[in-house]
Design a protein around this motif. Sequence first.
Motif, PDB file in Angstrom:
ATOM      1  N   ALA A  86       0.860  -1.178   0.000  1.00 18.21           N
ATOM      2  CA  ALA A  86       0.000   0.000   0.000  1.00 18.21           C
ATOM      3  C   ALA A  86       0.892   1.223   0.000  1.00 18.21           C
ATOM      4  O   ALA A  86       1.989   1.215   0.565  1.00 18.21           O
ATOM      5  CB  ALA A  86      -0.910   0.009   1.225  1.00 18.21           C
ATOM      6  N   ASN A  89       1.595   2.807   4.260  1.00 19.34           N
ATOM      7  CA  ASN A  89       1.642   1.524   4.958  1.00 19.34           C
ATOM      8  C   ASN A  89       2.005   1.690   6.432  1.00 19.34           C
ATOM      9  O   ASN A  89       2.861   2.482   6.794  1.00 19.34           O
ATOM     10  CB  ASN A  89       2.619   0.573   4.280  1.00 19.34           C
ATOM     11  CG  ASN A  89       4.002   1.160   4.137  1.00 19.34           C
ATOM     12  OD1 ASN A  89       4.265   1.913   3.207  1.00 19.34           O
ATOM     13  ND2 ASN A  89       4.902   0.838   5.056  1.00 19.34           N
ATOM     14  N   ASN A 113      -8.560  -0.250   7.333  1.00 17.66           N
ATOM     15  CA  ASN A 113      -7.987  -0.019   6.003  1.00 17.66           C
ATOM     16  C   ASN A 113      -6.475  -0.233   5.931  1.00 17.66           C
ATOM     17  O   ASN A 113      -5.883  -0.106   4.861  1.00 17.66           O
ATOM     18  CB  ASN A 113      -8.333   1.399   5.512  1.00 17.66           C
ATOM     19  CG  ASN A 113      -7.923   2.469   6.491  1.00 17.66           C
ATOM     20  OD1 ASN A 113      -8.394   2.490   7.631  1.00 17.66           O
ATOM     21  ND2 ASN A 113      -7.066   3.378   6.068  1.00 17.66           N
ATOM     22  N   HIS A 114      -5.839  -0.577   7.051  1.00 19.80           N
ATOM     23  CA  HIS A 114      -4.395  -0.866   7.027  1.00 19.80           C
ATOM     24  C   HIS A 114      -4.099  -2.337   7.310  1.00 19.80           C
ATOM     25  O   HIS A 114      -2.940  -2.714   7.465  1.00 19.80           O
ATOM     26  CB  HIS A 114      -3.665   0.018   8.042  1.00 19.80           C
ATOM     27  CG  HIS A 114      -3.612   1.458   7.648  1.00 19.80           C
ATOM     28  ND1 HIS A 114      -2.847   1.922   6.603  1.00 19.80           N
ATOM     29  CD2 HIS A 114      -4.249   2.541   8.151  1.00 19.80           C
ATOM     30  CE1 HIS A 114      -3.008   3.218   6.484  1.00 19.80           C
ATOM     31  NE2 HIS A 114      -3.855   3.630   7.402  1.00 19.80           N
ATOM     32  N   ASP A 117      -1.663  -3.839   4.692  1.00 20.22           N
ATOM     33  CA  ASP A 117      -0.607  -2.962   4.163  1.00 20.22           C
ATOM     34  C   ASP A 117       0.663  -3.725   3.827  1.00 20.22           C
ATOM     35  O   ASP A 117       1.426  -3.320   2.941  1.00 20.22           O
ATOM     36  CB  ASP A 117      -0.273  -1.871   5.178  1.00 20.22           C
ATOM     37  CG  ASP A 117      -1.270  -0.728   5.150  1.00 20.22           C
ATOM     38  OD1 ASP A 117      -2.254  -0.815   4.394  1.00 20.22           O
ATOM     39  OD2 ASP A 117      -1.070   0.255   5.893  1.00 20.22           O
ATOM     40  N   SER A 168     -14.391   1.097   5.924  1.00 20.63           N
ATOM     41  CA  SER A 168     -13.331   1.703   5.116  1.00 20.63           C
ATOM     42  C   SER A 168     -12.240   0.653   4.919  1.00 20.63           C
ATOM     43  O   SER A 168     -11.675   0.152   5.897  1.00 20.63           O
ATOM     44  CB  SER A 168     -12.745   2.939   5.809  1.00 20.63           C
ATOM     45  OG  SER A 168     -13.698   3.963   5.907  1.00 20.63           O
ATOM     46  N   LYS A 170      -9.401  -1.201   1.635  1.00 21.24           N
ATOM     47  CA  LYS A 170      -8.923  -1.256   0.256  1.00 21.24           C
ATOM     48  C   LYS A 170      -9.684  -2.362  -0.480  1.00 21.24           C
ATOM     49  O   LYS A 170      -9.964  -3.416   0.097  1.00 21.24           O
ATOM     50  CB  LYS A 170      -7.415  -1.488   0.236  1.00 21.24           C
ATOM     51  CG  LYS A 170      -6.636  -0.337   0.882  1.00 21.24           C
ATOM     52  CD  LYS A 170      -5.152  -0.621   0.938  1.00 21.24           C
ATOM     53  CE  LYS A 170      -4.405   0.589   1.515  1.00 21.24           C
ATOM     54  NZ  LYS A 170      -4.708   0.813   2.945  1.00 21.24           N
ATOM     55  N   THR A 370      -5.058   8.813  -1.360  1.00 21.26           N
ATOM     56  CA  THR A 370      -6.016   7.804  -1.798  1.00 21.26           C
ATOM     57  C   THR A 370      -6.178   7.953  -3.293  1.00 21.26           C
ATOM     58  O   THR A 370      -5.564   8.824  -3.925  1.00 21.26           O
ATOM     59  CB  THR A 370      -7.389   7.996  -1.125  1.00 21.26           C
ATOM     60  OG1 THR A 370      -7.993   9.180  -1.645  1.00 21.26           O
ATOM     61  CG2 THR A 370      -7.255   8.107   0.387  1.00 21.26           C
TER      62      THR A 370
END
Length: 463
Positions: A86, A89, A113-114, A117, A168, A170, A370
């Motif tokens: 990512a 990260n 959302n991490h 990563d 939220s 990826k 983003t």
Amino acid sequence: MNSHDDNTRPSVQQDDGFDTVGSIETNVADGFTMAAVGDLLLARPVTKGHHPGLADVLRIFQKADVTFGNLETNILDVQSKGFPQAACNCVSAPELGPDLKAMGFNMVSRANNHALDWGLEGMRETSRALDESGIVHAGAGENLAQAGAARFLETARGRVALVSFAASFKPMARACNAAGEAPGRPGLNALRLTKSIVVPPAIFESLRRLRDILPGYKPSKQDRSCVVLDFEMKFEMGEKAGYCFDANPRDVADILRNLRRGKQFSDFCIVTNHGHQPGEWSQESPDYEQSFARKLIDSGADAYIVHGPHQLRGLEIYKGRPIFYSLGNFFCEDLRTPAGADFFDAYGKDPRVHTDAELNVDEMAIGYPTLEGFIAPLSDAVYYESVVAVSRFERNQLAELRLYPIELGRLKRFANRGVPSLATAPQARVILERLQRLSEPFGTQIAIENDVGVIRLKPDASM
């Protein structure tokens, strides 16, 4: 504080008349205490370091049966495991697992959302580190069934379940179950949302005309109520500009089922959501959140905790259960290193010239990247001010909620920033008065006593 006529929550009856399997009632011993904080963004162990004031904060956890936070990082040895997948990260040293345990954390959420990563290896190494440290975690797994499942903690006052999901995330981080010959996909437990941009009638009409003249446009029945451009941006007409969100019914059904199972196998169930909607800039929750939160409580959740916006939002007491619409940051110690090449590219930096620290400072000042651009700078004071929320239950209802204001050293040098200490009296009042204001729309009244926010309820009161 909200008032409701019926403080009881229904049980699902079995065919034989017994309701012990389907019961959604709370079943903890008097004095059961939950300490909850928001995001844990840290890259190194801190308990043995020089962080004045941290020990005072950690003492708040000592009498809690469960201490919860959202782990928004990956724990692994980056010299031999994984690689950044990512642009932005989050990664932490292997020693963080035992350090979180030493702080008092015994439950953490993983759906955020991490979570991926550092790829699948990072996700799996994080699970291993938490397991070895005896910290219960939920929200990530080898398929959707595992990622969505409740995980359990044994305490002296009852068994606690945790269900974790993220609004939220990826796109390819979402876990999936097997489909035919295709195997399941590892990842996180996701709540998909459809986002619409609400615009006044005149602007909506202009967008409609624009859509109608674009090459390749084909009319459909849906065109009367909304305008979709490039299958990405959906516009709806309304009186006031803003955003609205619709939750995916299938994801909602899965979450409710996992909640039901979690409560059936426990005495107390925490449900937690990592969502940045409508944006980092907003102190208000997205439009779907309150009704969804209440549905979770009605279905058996004993507490609903939101994190992700990186700042405080209001709280609500519904049917004697706490709903935290955002607990902000507990750690914001953003020593993000090593940083991947994509991270440098996103800020126009050269890893042969610039350092990881300079990159992180830029991220806090500009915002993180983003697909849509940069999202909200995180350098303002509100991102470094939060609370530790301690909920005590008597007779299986919330009896007292105490809110301890903390600050994360915003003005300290970069190497020392982001570690919590108790807020000084003037700053504590600022934080609590902000929380009073944000909670007022939910009918919540917070008293301030000796620089601590306090909500007291009578165990037999109707909420």
